[in-house]
Design a protein around this motif. Structure first.
Motif, PDB file in Angstrom:
ATOM      1  N   GLU A  85       0.981  -1.220  -0.269  1.00 12.71           N
ATOM      2  CA  GLU A  85      -0.281  -0.232  -0.023  1.00 12.71           C
ATOM      3  C   GLU A  85       0.660   1.153   0.113  1.00 12.71           C
ATOM      4  OE1 GLU A  85      -3.944   1.975  -0.134  1.00 12.71           O
ATOM      5  OE2 GLU A  85      -3.368   0.063  -0.437  1.00 12.71           O
ATOM      6  N   THR A  86       2.257   1.552   0.702  1.00 10.61           N
ATOM      7  CA  THR A  86       2.455   2.549   1.060  1.00 10.61           C
ATOM      8  C   THR A  86       4.011   2.534   0.219  1.00 10.61           C
ATOM      9  OG1 THR A  86       4.123   1.087   2.203  1.00 10.61           O
ATOM     10  CG2 THR A  86       2.387   2.611   3.844  1.00 10.61           C
ATOM     11  N   LYS A  87       4.060   1.322  -0.530  1.00  7.44           N
ATOM     12  CA  LYS A  87       5.521   1.523  -1.325  1.00  7.44           C
ATOM     13  C   LYS A  87       6.419   1.986  -0.978  1.00  7.44           C
ATOM     14  CE  LYS A  87       2.375   0.742  -5.173  1.00  7.44           C
ATOM     15  NZ  LYS A  87       1.557  -0.884  -4.364  1.00  7.44           N
ATOM     16  N   ASP A  88       6.513   1.899   0.386  1.00  6.04           N
ATOM     17  CA  ASP A  88       7.425   1.798   1.028  1.00  6.04           C
ATOM     18  C   ASP A  88       8.273   1.366   2.396  1.00  6.04           C
ATOM     19  OD1 ASP A  88       9.603   4.039   2.405  1.00  6.04           O
ATOM     20  OD2 ASP A  88       8.053   4.837   3.489  1.00  6.04           O
ATOM     21  N   ILE A  89       9.232   0.244   2.015  1.00  6.88           N
ATOM     22  CA  ILE A  89       9.969  -0.830   2.775  1.00  6.88           C
ATOM     23  C   ILE A  89      10.641  -0.146   3.824  1.00  6.88           C
ATOM     24  CG2 ILE A  89      12.599   0.018   2.122  1.00  6.88           C
ATOM     25  CD1 ILE A  89      11.041  -3.813   2.363  1.00  6.88           C
ATOM     26  N   ASN A  90      10.282   1.068   4.524  1.00  9.30           N
ATOM     27  CA  ASN A  90      10.313   1.774   5.891  1.00  9.30           C
ATOM     28  C   ASN A  90       9.213   1.249   7.087  1.00  9.30           C
ATOM     29  OD1 ASN A  90      13.418   2.469   5.310  1.00  9.30           O
ATOM     30  ND2 ASN A  90      12.926   4.267   4.361  1.00  9.30           N
ATOM     31  N   ILE A  91       8.155   1.364   6.471  1.00  8.01           N
ATOM     32  CA  ILE A  91       7.252   0.986   6.864  1.00  8.01           C
ATOM     33  C   ILE A  91       6.926  -0.363   8.109  1.00  8.01           C
ATOM     34  CG2 ILE A  91       5.466  -0.725   5.433  1.00  8.01           C
ATOM     35  CD1 ILE A  91       4.020   2.037   6.998  1.00  8.01           C
ATOM     36  N   LEU A  92       8.222  -0.950   7.548  1.00  2.00           N
ATOM     37  CA  LEU A  92       8.452  -2.320   8.538  1.00  2.00           C
ATOM     38  C   LEU A  92       9.443  -1.664   9.635  1.00  2.00           C
ATOM     39  CD1 LEU A  92       9.582  -5.290   5.785  1.00  2.00           C
ATOM     40  CD2 LEU A  92       7.139  -4.628   7.214  1.00  2.00           C
ATOM     41  N   SER A  93      10.261  -0.434   9.631  1.00  2.00           N
ATOM     42  CA  SER A  93      10.955   0.115  10.971  1.00  2.00           C
ATOM     43  C   SER A  93      10.197  -0.891  12.179  1.00  2.00           C
ATOM     44  CB  SER A  93      10.640   1.811  10.355  1.00  2.00           C
ATOM     45  OG  SER A  93      11.961   1.751  11.774  1.00  2.00           O
ATOM     46  N   PHE A  94      10.688  -0.470  13.267  1.00  3.36           N
ATOM     47  CA  PHE A  94       9.954  -0.991  14.474  1.00  3.36           C
ATOM     48  C   PHE A  94      11.100   0.430  15.115  1.00  3.36           C
ATOM     49  CE2 PHE A  94      10.272  -5.559  12.466  1.00  3.36           C
ATOM     50  CZ  PHE A  94       8.505  -5.552  13.245  1.00  3.36           C
ATOM     51  N   ASN A  95      11.692   0.862  14.663  1.00  8.07           N
ATOM     52  CA  ASN A  95      11.867   1.932  15.477  1.00  8.07           C
ATOM     53  C   ASN A  95      10.907   3.484  16.296  1.00  8.07           C
ATOM     54  OD1 ASN A  95      14.542   1.027  15.961  1.00  8.07           O
ATOM     55  ND2 ASN A  95      15.514   1.529  13.759  1.00  8.07           N
ATOM     56  N   SER A  97       7.369   3.900  16.797  1.00  5.28           N
ATOM     57  CA  SER A  97       6.368   3.721  16.728  1.00  5.28           C
ATOM     58  C   SER A  97       5.034   3.941  15.486  1.00  5.28           C
ATOM     59  CB  SER A  97       5.608   4.144  18.264  1.00  5.28           C
ATOM     60  OG  SER A  97       5.522   5.850  18.202  1.00  5.28           O
ATOM     61  N   ASN A  98       4.559   5.127  14.953  1.00  4.95           N
ATOM     62  CA  ASN A  98       4.073   4.764  14.193  1.00  4.95           C
ATOM     63  C   ASN A  98       3.678   4.078  13.121  1.00  4.95           C
ATOM     64  OD1 ASN A  98       5.546   6.469  12.946  1.00  4.95           O
ATOM     65  ND2 ASN A  98       4.355   7.772  11.997  1.00  4.95           N
ATOM     66  N   LYS A  99       4.976   3.757  12.787  1.00  6.51           N
ATOM     67  CA  LYS A  99       5.183   3.194  11.572  1.00  6.51           C
ATOM     68  C   LYS A  99       3.988   1.173  12.045  1.00  6.51           C
ATOM     69  CE  LYS A  99       8.498   4.765   8.643  1.00  6.51           C
ATOM     70  NZ  LYS A  99       7.350   5.311   7.838  1.00  6.51           N
ATOM     71  N   SER A 100       4.321   0.722  13.216  1.00 11.27           N
ATOM     72  CA  SER A 100       3.512  -0.536  13.537  1.00 11.27           C
ATOM     73  C   SER A 100       1.838   0.031  13.598  1.00 11.27           C
ATOM     74  CB  SER A 100       3.541  -0.826  15.096  1.00 11.27           C
ATOM     75  OG  SER A 100       2.982  -1.092  15.366  1.00 11.27           O
ATOM     76  N   GLU A 101       1.951   0.875  13.826  1.00  8.17           N
ATOM     77  CA  GLU A 101      -0.001   2.016  13.635  1.00  8.17           C
ATOM     78  C   GLU A 101      -0.276   2.292  12.081  1.00  8.17           C
ATOM     79  OE1 GLU A 101      -0.404   5.530  15.683  1.00  8.17           O
ATOM     80  OE2 GLU A 101       0.450   4.821  17.544  1.00  8.17           O
ATOM     81  N   ILE A 102       0.410   2.355  11.073  1.00 12.56           N
ATOM     82  CA  ILE A 102       0.355   2.769   9.986  1.00 12.56           C
ATOM     83  C   ILE A 102      -0.131   0.888   9.524  1.00 12.56           C
ATOM     84  CG2 ILE A 102       0.856   3.595   7.465  1.00 12.56           C
ATOM     85  CD1 ILE A 102       2.548   5.760   9.289  1.00 12.56           C
ATOM     86  N   ARG A 103       0.915   0.297   9.518  1.00 13.09           N
ATOM     87  CA  ARG A 103       0.757  -1.008   9.295  1.00 13.09           C
ATOM     88  C   ARG A 103      -0.566  -1.636   9.805  1.00 13.09           C
ATOM     89  NH1 ARG A 103       6.263  -1.291  10.801  1.00 13.09           N
ATOM     90  NH2 ARG A 103       5.329  -2.871  13.226  1.00 13.09           N
ATOM     91  N   ASN A 104      -0.907  -1.421  11.251  1.00 14.27           N
ATOM     92  CA  ASN A 104      -2.753  -2.232  11.729  1.00 14.27           C
ATOM     93  C   ASN A 104      -3.417  -1.023  10.636  1.00 14.27           C
ATOM     94  OD1 ASN A 104      -0.861  -4.017  13.157  1.00 14.27           O
ATOM     95  ND2 ASN A 104      -1.342  -2.341  14.799  1.00 14.27           N
ATOM     96  N   TYR A 105      -3.390  -0.288  10.683  1.00 10.91           N
ATOM     97  CA  TYR A 105      -4.544   0.594  10.146  1.00 10.91           C
ATOM     98  C   TYR A 105      -4.141   0.378   8.652  1.00 10.91           C
ATOM     99  CZ  TYR A 105      -7.100   5.043   9.069  1.00 10.91           C
ATOM    100  OH  TYR A 105      -7.778   6.023   8.417  1.00 10.91           O
ATOM    101  N   VAL A 106      -3.254   0.085   7.709  1.00 15.68           N
ATOM    102  CA  VAL A 106      -4.039  -0.853   6.699  1.00 15.68           C
ATOM    103  C   VAL A 106      -4.246  -2.314   6.552  1.00 15.68           C
ATOM    104  CG1 VAL A 106      -2.411  -1.519   4.794  1.00 15.68           C
ATOM    105  CG2 VAL A 106      -1.621   0.928   5.070  1.00 15.68           C
ATOM    106  N   PHE A 107      -4.198  -3.260   7.380  1.00 15.15           N
ATOM    107  CA  PHE A 107      -4.762  -4.359   7.691  1.00 15.15           C
ATOM    108  C   PHE A 107      -5.860  -4.045   8.006  1.00 15.15           C
ATOM    109  CE2 PHE A 107      -4.851  -7.509  10.140  1.00 15.15           C
ATOM    110  CZ  PHE A 107      -5.195  -8.980   8.978  1.00 15.15           C
ATOM    111  N   GLU A 108      -6.931  -3.177   8.796  1.00 13.99           N
ATOM    112  CA  GLU A 108      -7.685  -3.531   9.440  1.00 13.99           C
ATOM    113  C   GLU A 108      -8.572  -3.142   7.941  1.00 13.99           C
ATOM    114  OE1 GLU A 108      -6.911  -1.713  14.427  1.00 13.99           O
ATOM    115  OE2 GLU A 108      -7.356  -0.340  12.994  1.00 13.99           O
TER     116      GLU A 108
END
Length: 157
Positions: A85-95, A97-108
């Motif tokens: 969805e984001t076309k951005d590999i940095n979305i997997l960053s665990f450093n 916290s908002n990246k995790s929220e974005i991943r969950n948001y897209v999934f939801e």
């Protein structure tokens, strides 16, 4: 945005999610809420249907702890949908916290879109297991048909 560490379900889809699980004497085709949500997210992604959640279910199913997805290996699906969805590999960053929220948001949102598709497909159905099999079978044949050479265009009407 998504509540960190939990996957939310739209209130208007909560009854469907419950009906699709085999808990509390129900005969749904899925064992857990996480199984239902991942199936719905994959269906939503296949049909490119992302739907905002609106009001969130507070009760059964309440927001599902992300650990339930991780122990089943479903975090891969969450991550792949976010990357796609984001076309951005940095979305997997665990450093961050908002990246995790974005991943969950897209999934939801994909799960909500998939649940919307299932609501339409199940309208009037009594046995959801049978209806899912019919739905998957028709999807499979539809996909196979599109890959084959279509001879119908040579038939004159």
């Amino acid at each position: 945005m998504a509540e960190t560490g939990r996957i939310r379900v739209a209130k208007d889809k909560a009854d469907l999610v419950k009906a699709l699980t085999s808990s509390d004497g129900s005969t749904g085709p899925f064992q857990t809420f996480a199984d239902v949500i991942v199936f719905a997210a994959a269906l939503g992604a296949k049909h490119k249907k992302r739907v905002p959640l609106g009001e969130i279910s507070k009760r059964e199913p309440s927001p599902i702890p992300q650990e339930q997805f991780i122990v089943r290996g479903y975090d891969t699906v969450i991550n792949l949908l976010a990357i796609n969805e984001t076309k951005d590999i940095n979305i997997l960053s665990f450093n961050e916290s908002n990246k995790s929220e974005i991943r969950n948001y897209v999934f939801e949102e994909y799960a909500n879109g998939g649940l919307e598709i299932l609501q339409i497909e199940f309208r009037g159905a009594v046995d959801y297991s049978e209806r899912i099999l019919l739905f998957l079978s028709s999807e499979r044949f539809q996909d196979n048909y599109e890959d084959e050479f279509d001879l119908r265009k040579f038939i004159s009407s």
